[in-house]
Write a protein that holds these residues in place. Structure first.
Motif, PDB file in Angstrom:
ATOM      1  N   ASP A  88       1.139  -1.479  -0.394  1.00  0.00           N
ATOM      2  CA  ASP A  88      -0.117   0.082   0.135  1.00  0.00           C
ATOM      3  C   ASP A  88       1.027   1.586  -0.112  1.00  0.00           C
ATOM      4  N   GLY A  89       2.381   1.422  -0.334  1.00  0.00           N
ATOM      5  CA  GLY A  89       2.835   2.680   0.532  1.00  0.00           C
ATOM      6  C   GLY A  89       3.504   2.877   1.386  1.00  0.00           C
ATOM      7  N   ASN A  90       3.120   1.904   2.359  1.00  0.00           N
ATOM      8  CA  ASN A  90       3.778   2.683   3.577  1.00  0.00           C
ATOM      9  C   ASN A  90       4.626   1.705   3.731  1.00  0.00           C
ATOM     10  N   CYS A  91       5.909   3.003   5.041  1.00  0.00           N
ATOM     11  CA  CYS A  91       7.022   2.101   5.131  1.00  0.00           C
ATOM     12  C   CYS A  91       8.132   3.375   6.562  1.00  0.00           C
ATOM     13  N   ALA A  92       8.580   2.636   6.834  1.00  0.00           N
ATOM     14  CA  ALA A  92       8.869   3.266   7.534  1.00  0.00           C
ATOM     15  C   ALA A  92      10.502   2.747   8.246  1.00  0.00           C
ATOM     16  N   GLY A  93      11.602   3.317   8.343  1.00  0.00           N
ATOM     17  CA  GLY A  93      13.573   3.474   8.019  1.00  0.00           C
ATOM     18  C   GLY A  93      14.166   4.504   7.935  1.00  0.00           C
ATOM     19  N   GLU A  94      15.045   4.317   6.968  1.00  0.00           N
ATOM     20  CA  GLU A  94      16.264   5.319   7.651  1.00  0.00           C
ATOM     21  C   GLU A  94      16.850   4.922   6.197  1.00  0.00           C
ATOM     22  N   MET A  95      17.655   5.880   5.545  1.00  0.00           N
ATOM     23  CA  MET A  95      18.530   5.600   4.097  1.00  0.00           C
ATOM     24  C   MET A  95      19.561   6.271   5.400  1.00  0.00           C
ATOM     25  N   GLU A  96      20.712   5.901   4.932  1.00  0.00           N
ATOM     26  CA  GLU A  96      22.248   6.354   5.321  1.00  0.00           C
ATOM     27  C   GLU A  96      23.346   6.275   3.937  1.00  0.00           C
ATOM     28  N   MET A  97      23.706   7.217   4.057  1.00  0.00           N
ATOM     29  CA  MET A  97      24.825   7.972   2.894  1.00  0.00           C
ATOM     30  C   MET A  97      25.857   7.907   3.203  1.00  0.00           C
ATOM     31  N   GLY A  98      27.122   8.468   2.102  1.00  0.00           N
ATOM     32  CA  GLY A  98      28.288   7.641   2.508  1.00  0.00           C
ATOM     33  C   GLY A  98      29.374   9.220   2.644  1.00  0.00           C
ATOM     34  N   ARG A  99      30.366   8.964   3.130  1.00  0.00           N
ATOM     35  CA  ARG A  99      31.336   9.695   3.166  1.00  0.00           C
ATOM     36  C   ARG A  99      30.364  10.508   3.816  1.00  0.00           C
ATOM     37  N   ASP A 100      30.040  10.164   5.401  1.00  0.00           N
ATOM     38  CA  ASP A 100      30.212  11.366   6.913  1.00  0.00           C
ATOM     39  C   ASP A 100      28.385  12.230   6.184  1.00  0.00           C
ATOM     40  N   GLY A 101      27.919  11.651   4.955  1.00  0.00           N
ATOM     41  CA  GLY A 101      26.389  12.550   4.316  1.00  0.00           C
ATOM     42  C   GLY A 101      25.647  11.944   5.767  1.00  0.00           C
ATOM     43  N   GLY A 102      25.246  10.975   6.581  1.00  0.00           N
ATOM     44  CA  GLY A 102      24.563  11.201   7.622  1.00  0.00           C
ATOM     45  C   GLY A 102      23.257  10.223   7.020  1.00  0.00           C
ATOM     46  N   THR A 103      22.198  10.620   7.879  1.00  0.00           N
ATOM     47  CA  THR A 103      21.208   9.361   7.888  1.00  0.00           C
ATOM     48  C   THR A 103      19.438  10.010   8.041  1.00  0.00           C
ATOM     49  N   VAL A 104      19.314   9.880   6.983  1.00  0.00           N
ATOM     50  CA  VAL A 104      17.206  10.320   7.393  1.00  0.00           C
ATOM     51  C   VAL A 104      16.662   9.510   7.456  1.00  0.00           C
ATOM     52  N   GLU A 105      15.433   9.666   8.209  1.00  0.00           N
ATOM     53  CA  GLU A 105      14.350   8.321   8.944  1.00  0.00           C
ATOM     54  C   GLU A 105      13.436   8.973   7.740  1.00  0.00           C
ATOM     55  N   ILE A 106      12.877   8.323   7.644  1.00  0.00           N
ATOM     56  CA  ILE A 106      11.378   7.846   6.858  1.00  0.00           C
ATOM     57  C   ILE A 106      10.471   7.223   7.260  1.00  0.00           C
ATOM     58  N   VAL A 107       8.979   8.135   7.310  1.00  0.00           N
ATOM     59  CA  VAL A 107       7.561   7.334   7.508  1.00  0.00           C
ATOM     60  C   VAL A 107       6.535   7.717   6.706  1.00  0.00           C
ATOM     61  N   LYS A 108       5.642   6.679   6.330  1.00  0.00           N
ATOM     62  CA  LYS A 108       4.824   6.966   5.437  1.00  0.00           C
ATOM     63  C   LYS A 108       4.194   6.696   5.229  1.00  0.00           C
ATOM     64  N   GLN A 109       2.829   6.999   6.103  1.00  0.00           N
ATOM     65  CA  GLN A 109       1.295   6.283   6.347  1.00  0.00           C
ATOM     66  C   GLN A 109       0.017   6.857   5.208  1.00  0.00           C
ATOM     67  N   GLY A 110      -0.139   6.255   4.334  1.00  0.00           N
ATOM     68  CA  GLY A 110      -0.896   6.869   3.159  1.00  0.00           C
ATOM     69  C   GLY A 110      -0.244   7.509   2.266  1.00  0.00           C
ATOM     70  N   ASP A 111      -0.878   8.966   2.305  1.00  0.00           N
ATOM     71  CA  ASP A 111      -0.471   9.902   1.285  1.00  0.00           C
ATOM     72  C   ASP A 111       0.578  11.616   1.923  1.00  0.00           C
ATOM     73  N   GLU A 112       0.593  10.847   3.352  1.00  0.00           N
ATOM     74  CA  GLU A 112       1.532  11.923   4.066  1.00  0.00           C
ATOM     75  C   GLU A 112       2.856  10.931   4.772  1.00  0.00           C
ATOM     76  N   VAL A 113       3.457  11.938   4.919  1.00  0.00           N
ATOM     77  CA  VAL A 113       4.987  11.883   5.063  1.00  0.00           C
ATOM     78  C   VAL A 113       5.619  12.688   5.761  1.00  0.00           C
ATOM     79  N   TRP A 114       6.581  12.081   6.567  1.00  0.00           N
ATOM     80  CA  TRP A 114       7.729  12.416   7.748  1.00  0.00           C
ATOM     81  C   TRP A 114       9.163  12.227   7.139  1.00  0.00           C
ATOM     82  N   MET A 115      10.572  13.017   7.195  1.00  0.00           N
ATOM     83  CA  MET A 115      11.707  12.612   6.914  1.00  0.00           C
ATOM     84  C   MET A 115      11.945  13.767   8.004  1.00  0.00           C
ATOM     85  N   GLN A 116      12.942  13.272   8.639  1.00  0.00           N
ATOM     86  CA  GLN A 116      13.720  13.683   9.695  1.00  0.00           C
ATOM     87  C   GLN A 116      15.006  13.497   9.555  1.00  0.00           C
TER      88      GLN A 116
END
Length: 261
Positions: A88-116
């Motif tokens: 259904d396109g829902n998700c929760a988790g994170e993405m990590e970047m290379g070379r000290d690019g940090g991480t971003v957490e992602i939450v999606k429920q329906g058509d609402e999205v949160w990014m930290q």
């Protein structure tokens, strides 16, 4: 902020790994064998059942990792994603970047999205002193909006299990010959490794020895390539907890606040 490009890079990562999975999971011409103990099945029969179980999954938790030559030198190139996602396109988790690019957490429920994003992510994505100021201003805060926003939609596009399954199902190349290794253990689960070669790389899939036979790890290594994807929690619901409003900033205010820094 270059998140749109990061989302495209993240999509390329999922597509590349899905293509690797598609090679190993390419369907055989013969009918799929009935479910039985893995000792009694050939490598291709195990791969066929793993393919069907992955394509039929309503949800899965996957971790995609790219340690290929050169990838980790870019702070705007994702090196891993760890996501629970469903059809259904829902998700929760994170993405990590290379070379000290940090991480971003992602939450999606329906058509609402949160990014930290974390501090390193802000500094890598927002140039100059604005990056440090943004990291301080948005510390421990979520950027919230809908998939109508281009910034969030690009990130949320990585959340759709249907798309990942479509990439795997679309594989129409010739499946490599697979060798079935002896039964072993991965993370406490008995598995059979299935190994094949394609264009100078070695592809290995670990499939559960017990029925239902499911892929729990696929690796691709060789010629400067070092990629893997793990699968777990088949058909388990994606976490539904969303960040509280008091910890969120509406995406419509993001550019305005960045410009005022």
């Amino acid at each position: 902020m270059r998140t749109g490009g990061d989302a495209m890079a993240a999509r390329r990562l999922t597509t590349c790994l899905a293509a690797s999975a598609a090679l190993l999971l390419a369907p055989a011409l013969a009918p799929v064998a009935r479910a039985s103990d893995g000792d009694d099945l050939s490598a291709r029969e195990l791969a066929d059942q793993a393919r069907n179980n992955l394509l039929d999954a309503e949800s899965v938790h996957l971790r995609l990792t790219d340690r290929s030559k050169g990838v980790e030198v870019s702070s705007t190139q994702p090196t891993s994603m760890d996501l629970a996602l469903d059809r259904d396109g829902n998700c929760a988790g994170e993405m990590e970047m290379g070379r000290d690019g940090g991480t971003v957490e992602i939450v999606k429920q329906g058509d609402e999205v949160w990014m930290q994003p974390d501090t390193d992510f802000w500094k890598a994505q927002v140039p100059g002193s604005q990056g440090e100021a943004a990291a301080e201003l948005f510390e421990n805060r979520w950027i919230h909006g809908s998939t109508d926003d281009a910034l969030l939609k690009g990130m949320a596009d990585t959340c759709d299990l249907k798309t990942f399954q479509k990439d795997i199902g679309a594989g129409n190349g010739t499946a490599p010959t697979l060798a079935k290794g002896g039964k072993t253990e991965r993370d406490g689960t008995e598995v059979f490794p299935l190994t094949g070669r394609e264009n100078g790389t070695t592809l290995t899939m670990y499939v559960t020895a017990d029925s239902p036979h499911r892929a729990i790890l696929i690796t691709q290594r060789g010629d400067g390539t070092d990629m893997s994807v793990t699968f777990k929690d088949y058909d388990k619901p994606v976490p539904t907890r969303t960040p509280p409003p008091g910890e969120s900033v509406d995406v419509s205010r993001l550019q305005e606040e960045l410009q005022s820094i």
